[in-house]
Design an enzyme around this catalytic site. Structure first.
Site, PDB file in Angstrom:
ATOM      1  N   TYR A  57      85.370  39.829  64.893  1.00 11.86           N
ATOM      2  CA  TYR A  57      85.454  39.739  63.440  1.00 11.86           C
ATOM      3  C   TYR A  57      84.045  39.843  62.852  1.00 11.86           C
ATOM      4  O   TYR A  57      83.214  38.947  63.041  1.00 11.86           O
ATOM      5  CB  TYR A  57      86.094  38.430  62.990  1.00 11.86           C
ATOM      6  CG  TYR A  57      87.511  38.201  63.472  1.00 11.86           C
ATOM      7  CD1 TYR A  57      88.319  39.251  63.905  1.00 11.86           C
ATOM      8  CD2 TYR A  57      88.058  36.925  63.482  1.00 11.86           C
ATOM      9  CE1 TYR A  57      89.613  39.031  64.341  1.00 11.86           C
ATOM     10  CE2 TYR A  57      89.358  36.699  63.907  1.00 11.86           C
ATOM     11  CZ  TYR A  57      90.125  37.754  64.345  1.00 11.86           C
ATOM     12  OH  TYR A  57      91.411  37.527  64.774  1.00 11.86           O
ATOM     13  N   PRO A 205     101.192  34.872  59.026  1.00 12.32           N
ATOM     14  CA  PRO A 205     102.506  34.345  58.625  1.00 12.32           C
ATOM     15  C   PRO A 205     102.906  34.758  57.214  1.00 12.32           C
ATOM     16  O   PRO A 205     104.075  34.629  56.846  1.00 12.32           O
ATOM     17  CB  PRO A 205     102.302  32.828  58.711  1.00 12.32           C
ATOM     18  CG  PRO A 205     100.835  32.651  58.414  1.00 12.32           C
ATOM     19  CD  PRO A 205     100.166  33.816  59.089  1.00 12.32           C
ATOM     20  N   LEU A 206     101.934  35.264  56.431  1.00 12.81           N
ATOM     21  CA  LEU A 206     102.230  35.732  55.078  1.00 12.81           C
ATOM     22  C   LEU A 206     102.307  37.259  55.019  1.00 12.81           C
ATOM     23  O   LEU A 206     102.197  37.854  53.953  1.00 12.81           O
ATOM     24  CB  LEU A 206     101.164  35.219  54.102  1.00 12.81           C
ATOM     25  CG  LEU A 206     101.084  33.695  53.983  1.00 12.81           C
ATOM     26  CD1 LEU A 206      99.927  33.294  53.085  1.00 12.81           C
ATOM     27  CD2 LEU A 206     102.396  33.114  53.465  1.00 12.81           C
TER      28      LEU A 206
END
Length: 318
Positions: A57, A205-206
């Site tokens: 990242y 999860p969204l």
């Protein structure tokens, strides 16, 4: 207070809603280090103890950010990071590497960037197809023996691979994408995790922000946002996938809560041992996400989701 669950094969309790930190350094448009650090500190103040990053990242920048933010507060948190995805000097993706010498080097570099002596949870980010899982996990087990890693985990592997890995060394956590529009793990993976006492950690999860209703078209995404190249965010896919949001909104309005809270509450309702790591850079979104633990979906809510939620998501995950 955020609910907790036991991290598999340990006595550690982690938040059922932790914090994914990827977007604080890359992928989702612009970001601000000062704002991110304030959000990280606020998360700890609100009782969050589970944070997720990876060496790729920002090609190391995210680990350095967390090392700066958490200095002097490491006893308050459990940090997960990952190896395997190689990046070039300009951020280009160079493939996967699961060779023992690479794993050892990656671990040492993560320790240095974070400024810690041991990584709480060390994941294989993706499996190098040229290296058997037994060799990869064996190397990770050596890192545990050396005191550089406390627990090991895997990302995005199937039930058979998970069992083979667990036979080499106890796997503490399995991280896989899971949400209302990515439901593949519901079958065998949940059963294997329960049998082997492995914590299932759901990322995105969204639906990469889509299930919050904030993305109505590609115009809602900043230049440089990786979702602009994602198959689920083409114009056609967005139009069709908004049907997911319509069902979530119906339930959210009936309960007086946000769409994000409904989507997170649904994930938590599927498995009592599941943990999830929604990502955000903003304090008000963090507080909103944590409020999902107080949202209880009724049988009627779950029936509506079962009957009206689309059976197919338009576009591949990547």
């Amino acid at each position: 207070m955020n609910q907790t669950t036991i991290l598999g094969h340990s006595t550690i309790s982690i938040n059922r809603i932790g914090l994914g930190c990827m977007g604080m350094s890359e992928f989702y448009g612009s970001f601000n280090e000062a704002e991110s650090i304030k959000t990280l500190h606020k998360a700890i103040d609100l009782g969050v103890n589970f944070f997720d990053t990876a060496d790729m990242y920002g090609w190391g920048a995210n680990e350095r950010l967390l090392g700066k933010a958490f200095e002097g507060r490491w006893n308050d948190i459990i940090l997960a990071t990952k190896f395997a995805v190689m990046r070039g000097p300009n951020g280009e993706f160079l493939g996967l590497n699961g060779k023992p010498e690479y794993i050892r080097k990656a671990c040492d570099q993560s320790l240095q960037r974070l400024g810690v002596e041991a990584i709480d949870l060390y994941y294989m980010h993706r499996q190098d197809p040229k290296v058997e899982i037994e060799e990869i996990v064996g190397t990770m087990a050596d890192l545990v023996g050396q005191g550089k890693v406390k627990h090991i985990g895997l990302c995005e592997v199937g039930p058979e691979t998970l069992c083979r890995a667990h036979a080499v060394h106890p796997i503490t956590a399995l991280q896989t994408e899971y949400s209302l529009w990515s439901r593949e793990p519901e079958q065998a993976l949940f059963d294997v995790c329960k049998e082997l006492r492995i914590t299932f950690v759901a990322y995105s999860p969204l639906g990469r922000g889509f299930l919050t209703g904030a993305i109505k078209s590609r115009a809602d995404l900043e230049a440089g946002d990786f979702r602009l190249g994602n198959p689920r965010f083409t114009d056609e896919a967005i139009r069709e996938n908004l049907k997911f949001v319509e069902v979530v909104e119906r339930i959210a309005q009936s309960k007086g809560v946000s769409k994000a809270q409904v989507a997170l509450a649904w994930v938590l309702s599927q498995n009592k041992e599941i943990a999830t790591i929604p990502g955000t850079r903003k304090i008000h979104r963090l507080e909103e996400n944590l409020g999902a633990v107080h949202v209880e979906l009724t049988e009627e809510d779950l029936t509506i989701i079962k009957e009206y939620m689309p059976s197919e998501t338009i576009g591949a995950r990547y």
